[in-house]
Structures are given as C-alpha cells and as structure tokens.
Design an enzyme around this catalytic site. Structure first.
Site, PDB file in Angstrom:
ATOM      1  N   LYS A 267       0.844  -1.207   0.000  1.00  0.00           N
ATOM      2  CA  LYS A 267       0.000   0.000   0.000  1.00  0.00           C
ATOM      3  C   LYS A 267       0.875   1.251   0.000  1.00  0.00           C
ATOM      4  O   LYS A 267       0.683   2.184  -0.775  1.00  0.00           O
ATOM      5  CB  LYS A 267      -0.910   0.031   1.226  1.00  0.00           C
ATOM      6  CG  LYS A 267      -1.557   1.401   1.495  1.00  0.00           C
ATOM      7  CD  LYS A 267      -2.401   1.390   2.730  1.00  0.00           C
ATOM      8  CE  LYS A 267      -1.679   1.526   4.017  1.00  0.00           C
ATOM      9  NZ  LYS A 267      -1.319   2.908   4.384  1.00  0.00           N
ATOM     10  N   ASN A 268       1.874   1.262   0.867  1.00  0.00           N
ATOM     11  CA  ASN A 268       2.693   2.468   1.048  1.00  0.00           C
ATOM     12  C   ASN A 268       3.730   2.667  -0.041  1.00  0.00           C
ATOM     13  O   ASN A 268       4.522   3.606   0.023  1.00  0.00           O
ATOM     14  CB  ASN A 268       3.330   2.455   2.445  1.00  0.00           C
ATOM     15  CG  ASN A 268       2.275   2.629   3.508  1.00  0.00           C
ATOM     16  OD1 ASN A 268       1.134   3.010   3.217  1.00  0.00           O
ATOM     17  ND2 ASN A 268       2.624   2.360   4.750  1.00  0.00           N
TER      18      ASN A 268
ATOM     19  N   ASP B  44       4.626   0.402  12.302  1.00  0.00           N
ATOM     20  CA  ASP B  44       3.436  -0.245  11.745  1.00  0.00           C
ATOM     21  C   ASP B  44       3.329  -1.714  12.134  1.00  0.00           C
ATOM     22  O   ASP B  44       2.355  -2.373  11.766  1.00  0.00           O
ATOM     23  CB  ASP B  44       3.424  -0.116  10.219  1.00  0.00           C
ATOM     24  CG  ASP B  44       3.259   1.324   9.752  1.00  0.00           C
ATOM     25  OD1 ASP B  44       3.490   1.601   8.574  1.00  0.00           O
ATOM     26  OD2 ASP B  44       2.933   2.174  10.599  1.00  0.00           O
TER      27      ASP B  44
ATOM     28  N   ARG C  61      -8.470  -0.829   4.800  1.00  0.00           N
ATOM     29  CA  ARG C  61      -7.665   0.247   4.218  1.00  0.00           C
ATOM     30  C   ARG C  61      -6.289  -0.252   3.793  1.00  0.00           C
ATOM     31  O   ARG C  61      -5.669   0.276   2.884  1.00  0.00           O
ATOM     32  CB  ARG C  61      -7.494   1.387   5.227  1.00  0.00           C
ATOM     33  CG  ARG C  61      -8.783   2.114   5.565  1.00  0.00           C
ATOM     34  CD  ARG C  61      -8.467   3.354   6.340  1.00  0.00           C
ATOM     35  NE  ARG C  61      -7.488   4.155   5.596  1.00  0.00           N
ATOM     36  CZ  ARG C  61      -7.038   5.320   6.082  1.00  0.00           C
ATOM     37  NH1 ARG C  61      -7.460   5.752   7.250  1.00  0.00           N
ATOM     38  NH2 ARG C  61      -6.164   6.016   5.387  1.00  0.00           N
TER      39      ARG C  61
ATOM     40  N   CYS D 143      -5.198  12.756  13.336  1.00  0.00           N
ATOM     41  CA  CYS D 143      -5.242  11.312  13.028  1.00  0.00           C
ATOM     42  C   CYS D 143      -5.243  10.558  14.354  1.00  0.00           C
ATOM     43  O   CYS D 143      -4.710  11.048  15.348  1.00  0.00           O
ATOM     44  CB  CYS D 143      -4.004  10.951  12.209  1.00  0.00           C
ATOM     45  SG  CYS D 143      -3.753   9.182  12.022  1.00  0.00           S
TER      46      CYS D 143
ATOM     47  N   ARG E 104       0.532  14.293  13.510  1.00  0.00           N
ATOM     48  CA  ARG E 104       1.000  14.091  12.125  1.00  0.00           C
ATOM     49  C   ARG E 104       0.951  15.366  11.277  1.00  0.00           C
ATOM     50  O   ARG E 104       0.294  15.403  10.229  1.00  0.00           O
ATOM     51  CB  ARG E 104       0.237  12.964  11.457  1.00  0.00           C
ATOM     52  CG  ARG E 104       0.316  11.642  12.219  1.00  0.00           C
ATOM     53  CD  ARG E 104      -0.364  10.514  11.507  1.00  0.00           C
ATOM     54  NE  ARG E 104       0.386  10.053  10.353  1.00  0.00           N
ATOM     55  CZ  ARG E 104      -0.023   9.053   9.566  1.00  0.00           C
ATOM     56  NH1 ARG E 104      -1.171   8.456   9.810  1.00  0.00           N
ATOM     57  NH2 ARG E 104       0.698   8.648   8.551  1.00  0.00           N
TER      58      ARG E 104
HETATM   59  C1  EPZ Z   1       4.234   6.812   6.583  1.00  0.00           C
HETATM   60  O1  EPZ Z   1       3.421   7.857   7.127  1.00  0.00           O
HETATM   61  C2  EPZ Z   1       3.311   5.603   6.420  1.00  0.00           C
HETATM   62  N1  EPZ Z   1       2.225   5.958   5.521  1.00  0.00           N
HETATM   63  C3  EPZ Z   1       2.754   5.207   7.783  1.00  0.00           C
HETATM   64  O2  EPZ Z   1       2.001   4.002   7.614  1.00  0.00           O
HETATM   65  C4  EPZ Z   1       3.901   4.890   8.716  1.00  0.00           C
HETATM   66  O3  EPZ Z   1       3.404   4.651  10.003  1.00  0.00           O
HETATM   67  C5  EPZ Z   1       4.864   6.097   8.785  1.00  0.00           C
HETATM   68  O4  EPZ Z   1       5.305   6.462   7.474  1.00  0.00           O
HETATM   69  C6  EPZ Z   1       6.105   5.786   9.618  1.00  0.00           C
HETATM   70  O5  EPZ Z   1       6.762   4.672   9.147  1.00  0.00           O
HETATM   71  C7  EPZ Z   1       2.463   5.955   4.175  1.00  0.00           C
HETATM   72  O6  EPZ Z   1       3.544   5.695   3.690  1.00  0.00           O
HETATM   73  C8  EPZ Z   1       1.299   6.299   3.300  1.00  0.00           C
HETATM   74  P1  EPZ Z   1       6.163  10.176   8.759  1.00  0.00           P
HETATM   75  P2  EPZ Z   1       3.959   9.366   7.180  1.00  0.00           P
HETATM   76  O7  EPZ Z   1       6.004  11.477   8.049  1.00  0.00           O
HETATM   77  O8  EPZ Z   1       4.834   9.640   6.020  1.00  0.00           O
HETATM   78  C9  EPZ Z   1       6.324  13.496  12.163  1.00  0.00           C
HETATM   79  C10 EPZ Z   1       0.169   2.542   7.818  1.00  0.00           C
HETATM   80  O9  EPZ Z   1      -0.236   1.941   8.826  1.00  0.00           O
HETATM   81  N2  EPZ Z   1       6.238  14.501  11.085  1.00  0.00           N
HETATM   82  O10 EPZ Z   1       7.357   9.368   8.461  1.00  0.00           O
HETATM   83  O11 EPZ Z   1       2.792  10.236   7.408  1.00  0.00           O
HETATM   84  C11 EPZ Z   1       5.052  12.659  12.313  1.00  0.00           C
HETATM   85  O12 EPZ Z   1       4.082  13.329  13.074  1.00  0.00           O
HETATM   86  C12 EPZ Z   1       0.601   4.022   7.947  1.00  0.00           C
HETATM   87  O13 EPZ Z   1       0.266   2.047   6.684  1.00  0.00           O
HETATM   88  C13 EPZ Z   1       6.322  15.846  11.393  1.00  0.00           C
HETATM   89  O14 EPZ Z   1       6.438  16.226  12.566  1.00  0.00           O
HETATM   90  O15 EPZ Z   1       4.846   9.314   8.515  1.00  0.00           O
HETATM   91  C14 EPZ Z   1       5.586  11.388  12.963  1.00  0.00           C
HETATM   92  O16 EPZ Z   1       5.657  11.573  14.335  1.00  0.00           O
HETATM   93  C15 EPZ Z   1       0.250   4.616   9.267  1.00  0.00           C
HETATM   94  N3  EPZ Z   1       6.247  16.740  10.374  1.00  0.00           N
HETATM   95  C16 EPZ Z   1       6.973  11.256  12.338  1.00  0.00           C
HETATM   96  O17 EPZ Z   1       7.320  12.535  11.828  1.00  0.00           O
HETATM   97  C17 EPZ Z   1       6.105  16.367   9.063  1.00  0.00           C
HETATM   98  O18 EPZ Z   1       6.025  17.231   8.173  1.00  0.00           O
HETATM   99  C18 EPZ Z   1       7.083  10.234  11.215  1.00  0.00           C
HETATM  100  O19 EPZ Z   1       6.035  10.461  10.332  1.00  0.00           O
HETATM  101  C19 EPZ Z   1       6.029  14.989   8.763  1.00  0.00           C
HETATM  102  C20 EPZ Z   1       6.106  14.068   9.792  1.00  0.00           C
END
Ligand code: EPZ
Length: 420
Positions: A22-23, A307, A399, A117, A122
């Site tokens: 998916k990702n 995850d 999802r 979320c 996020r």
């Molecule tokens: C990706 O989400 C995945 N989703 C998530 O999978 C996964 O949990 C996550 O990466 C971490 O591995 C997809 O790829 C579609 P991040 P993403 O930006 O990119 C903070 C699933 O179950 N952050 O790496 O949204 C954020 O709040 C889903 O399939 C900021 O502060 O995650 C978090 O604490 C759930 N500012 C951390 O970084 C930003 O601009 C990592 O989030 C961006 C992120």
C-alpha cells in the site's frame, strides 16, 4: 458495515502470499501526475486507500482503471485541475502526496490539510518547509495549502529534514525530479517504499541517487515519461503474517516477501523464541510453544517498524515474563491496548512506553478497531484467544489489508467476515 468473527486456538499451518505494498502504491499513483500520458502500475493491491487515491486522480481529470490482471492504469491529460478536496484528503492523509508532483509539474496546487489522526498529530510542516526551500510560494487558507511555483518551475536546493519523514521525503523527491538544477536532501527517510518510489521515478527518466540512505541527490530534468512500474511486496502485511505464524504451534511460509525489508522484525521474532528461516520465495516461521518476553522500541527504517508495533504486542501479551514496548515515532499509537485488555491482556501504558505482563491465555470478546494496524493486532489476538472474538469497524483493516481473513482461513484459521 462488516465485522470479523474468529474462533481462536487453532495453530496456523501452510503457505500464504503477500500482496503489493500500500505504502509503495500510493506514492507511485501520485507520481503519475508528473507526466502526461498512459501509466501502468503492477502488483497494486485492491485496498480502500488505493481506491481513494484513484478517485482523487479522477477528480483532477485523470482516467484510472484496472487493466488486464493487476495493473492499475492511469491516463493523465494535457491539462487537469490541480486540487485535492477536503472530502477526499480527510479520508486518507496520504493524499498529501499529490502536492509535490502538482506544484512541480503544473506550477500550482490546492490541497486540503490532512487534519488530525488517531495515532498522532501528524503535521506536514516538513513537506511545506522543503517545498518552500525549492522555491514554492505556500499559503494556508481555509484549511487548504495553496502552493505556486512563481516561475512555473521549482529550483534545486539543499534541504535537511528536521526528522526522517516517509511521505515528506517522497513528496519532495517527486517535486525535485522536475526542478531546475540539483537538489540535495538530508536526514531523509530510508524506508523501502522510498527506494521503490525512486526506482519508479528513475524509470520515468528522473535522475536520483542515494535513496535508502539519509542523503538523496536529485538532478532535475525538464520532462518525464509515463510510469511503468511494479511495486514492492508489502513488508507490513508480510510482518503481520509472520507474527500470525509465530503464534504458538504455528508453521507458516510467507511467500513473495523481501527478507531484507524485515530484518528488525525477524530479529525480535527470534528473540521471543520463534524460528524464522529462508524458504523458497520467502520466509518460514515456526512458533515454538509459548513466546518469551522481549523489549523493543520502534524507530524509522531500518529500525523496528511502528506499523508492526501493535501486532508484535500480541505475541508479548501471551509471553512468559514482562516486556517493555517503546513507541518513538507516533505519540498516540497504543489505542489497541485497551481492546487487548478486554481479551484479558495485562498491559500498562505510561506515555511512550507500555509494560506488557504476559498472561497464560486470552479469552474472546467483542473489540473495536481504532486504526489500520490496531485492527490487524485484534485479528491476531482473536486467533490465539479462547472462544469467539468479534472485531468491529473492520473498515480500518480494509484500508491496508486485501481481505486478510481470506489469507488466514486457508492456513486453518476459523475466521469469517459477516455483516455487523
Ligand atoms: C508513513 O506515514 C506511512 N504511511 C505510515 O504508515 C507509517 O506509520 C509512517 O510512514 C512511519 O513509518 C504511508 O507511507 C502512506 P512520517 P507518514 O512522516 O509519512 C512526524 C500505515 O499503517 N512529522 O514518516 O505520514 C510525524 O508526526 C501508515 O500504513 C512531522 O512532525 O509518517 C511522525 O511523528 C500509518 N512533520 C513522524 O514525523 C512532518 O512534516 C514520522 O512520520 C512529517 C512528519
């Protein structure tokens, strides 16, 4: 609305194949916006989130459809309306992945802010900071990101993320692929899905190096060609199935997974006493008796994936001894704990850590899914709990898993989906 019923206590045996990720499919679909014409993406799982991204592309003016077999075909027109409305973005945060490609290719974009979320705040501040560094003018207005490339094209630059963000890295990598000049991104996410997107973009003619390491270097080009790509297998689905096989008495071969994407998880499965060995086309896991307690903490790749935190907690809930689980990526990712407690688990949460005192057995009950991976954990717990477990709100599961119950039943699971 559906629910899933599970009569637990049956060890799983047999082989199961993993679907595409998916990702990896979601950013690849967003990447189609970088080039006019007919794109084809193979091994795309049939999931609610994939359908949402398809609807979003159609809303902009693209044609999206399933070609022969599993290929998802996207036709991007010569002009489109570069907007991602709140109605769509609110159902799937990953919709924000269209922002970079739209600004880079079409010079402007109007994308709804994702909002809160279940698993954490996020924010997307890093996405916006990096696009601003590439020369985009960004305003936040009425809940929308209004972005423009003042000269019609972004400009290469150096930017270091404050923290490794997966979709942030992907969004900016796509934008930089069409920017003028060279971009060097630091403190990037190193997830296999980031590497898979870089492969997809290189197939379109992008010049990208360093993906999979903290520093990614991109030489902007003036145009890209349509995408022809096969997405990588889903390491989180594979991990979920490996945990299912590691439950007591299990013996399962998970096919079509990439062992190199699963090292942190496999190390912990071995630590709880499961044997995990290479097998033709994948990995064989054997759950040898009662798991042993072990501690783990989540971290960006190559660390233990957040995850997989909920699913791994199920093994620890029935382990001999106590384990400490530390969630370092998201601030609110223990929603499954209270539901596992309803099944008889003994887990205490204190901020980012959960103390899991293993119990001899769980007993079935109705439980409520709160998010995608929490719902997978509740299904796994139902497989090991005595009597019947009823998992409600399985739309969360759909999802990210392609009818999980249809993958578990052939392994011997007494599991079925019924109307709630
Ligand atoms: C990706 O989400 C995945 N989703 C998530 O999978 C996964 O949990 C996550 O990466 C971490 O591995 C997809 O790829 C579609 P991040 P993403 O930006 O990119 C903070 C699933 O179950 N952050 O790496 O949204 C954020 O709040 C889903 O399939 C900021 O502060 O995650 C978090 O604490 C759930 N500012 C951390 O970084 C930003 O601009 C990592 O989030 C961006 C992120």
């Amino acid at each position: 609305m559906d629910k899933i019923l599970i009569d637990g206590g049956v060890p799983l045996r047999g082989e199961v194949a993993v679907s595409g990720a998916k990702n990896a499919a979601l950013p690849a679909l967003a990447a189609t916006l970088l080039a006019e014409g007919g794109h084809a993406i193979h091994n795309v799982p049939d999931l609610a989130d994939v359908r949402t991204m398809g609807r979003l592309l159609s809303h902009m003016g693209c044609e999206v459809g399933r070609g022969d077999g599993r290929a998802l075909e996207v036709r991007v027109p010569a002009s489109l309306s570069p907007e991602a409305p709140y109605e769509m973005v609110k159902t799937m945060r990953a919709s924000v992945l269209v922002l970079g490609p739209l600004v880079a290719r079409w010079g402007r974009a109007r994308v709804s802010l994702p909002g809160g979320c279940a698993i954490g705040a996020r924010p997307i501040d890093q996405h916006l900071k990096a696009l601003t560094a590439l020369g985009a003018e960004i305003e936040l207005e009425h809940g929308y990101v209004e972005a423009r490339a003042p000269r019609g094209r972004l400009s290469g630059t150096s930017f270091v993320f404050d923290l490794p963000t997966v979709t942030g890295t992907e969004n900016v990598m796509m934008a930089a692929a069409l920017a003028e000049g060279r971009t060097v991104l630091g403190n990037c996410a190193r997830e296999p899905e980031v590497v898979d997107l870089a492969d997809a973009l290189r197939g379109m003619g992008a010049r990208i190096e360093g993906d999979g390491t903290p520093e990614i270097r991109i030489e902007g080009v003036t145009g890209l060609t349509p995408l022809r790509h096969r997405v990588v297998p889903d390491r989180i689905e594979a991990g979920t199935l490996l945990v299912a096989g590691a439950l007591p008495g299990g013996d399962v071969v998970v096919r079509d997974c990439v062992p190199a994407h699963l090292e942190a998880l496999v190390e912990k499965l071995r630590a709880v006493g499961a044997s995990v060995e290479p097998a033709p086309g994948g990995l064989r896991v054997v759950g040898d008796g009662r798991p042993r307690a072990t501690d783990f903490r989540t971290a960006p790749f190559p660390g233990f994936p957040t995850d997989m935190q909920a699913q791994m907690m199920v093994l620890l809930a029935i382990a001999s001894g106590s384990s400490v689980v530390t969630e370092t990526v998201f601030e609110n990712r223990f929603m499954h704990v209270l539901e596992l407690t309803r099944l008889g688990a003994d887990i205490a949460v204190d901020g980012k850590t959960a103390l899991v005192k293993g119990v001899a057995s769980l007993s079935g009950a109705p439980v409520m899914a709160s998010d995608l991976r929490a719902s997978a954990a509740l299904v796994l717990a139902g497989l090991v709990a005595r009597d019947t477990t009823e998992v409600l709100r399985v739309y969360h599961l759909d999802r990210g898993y392609e009818r999980l119950e249809e993958k578990l039943a052939p392994l011997g699971a007494r599991i079925r989906r019924v109307k709630a």
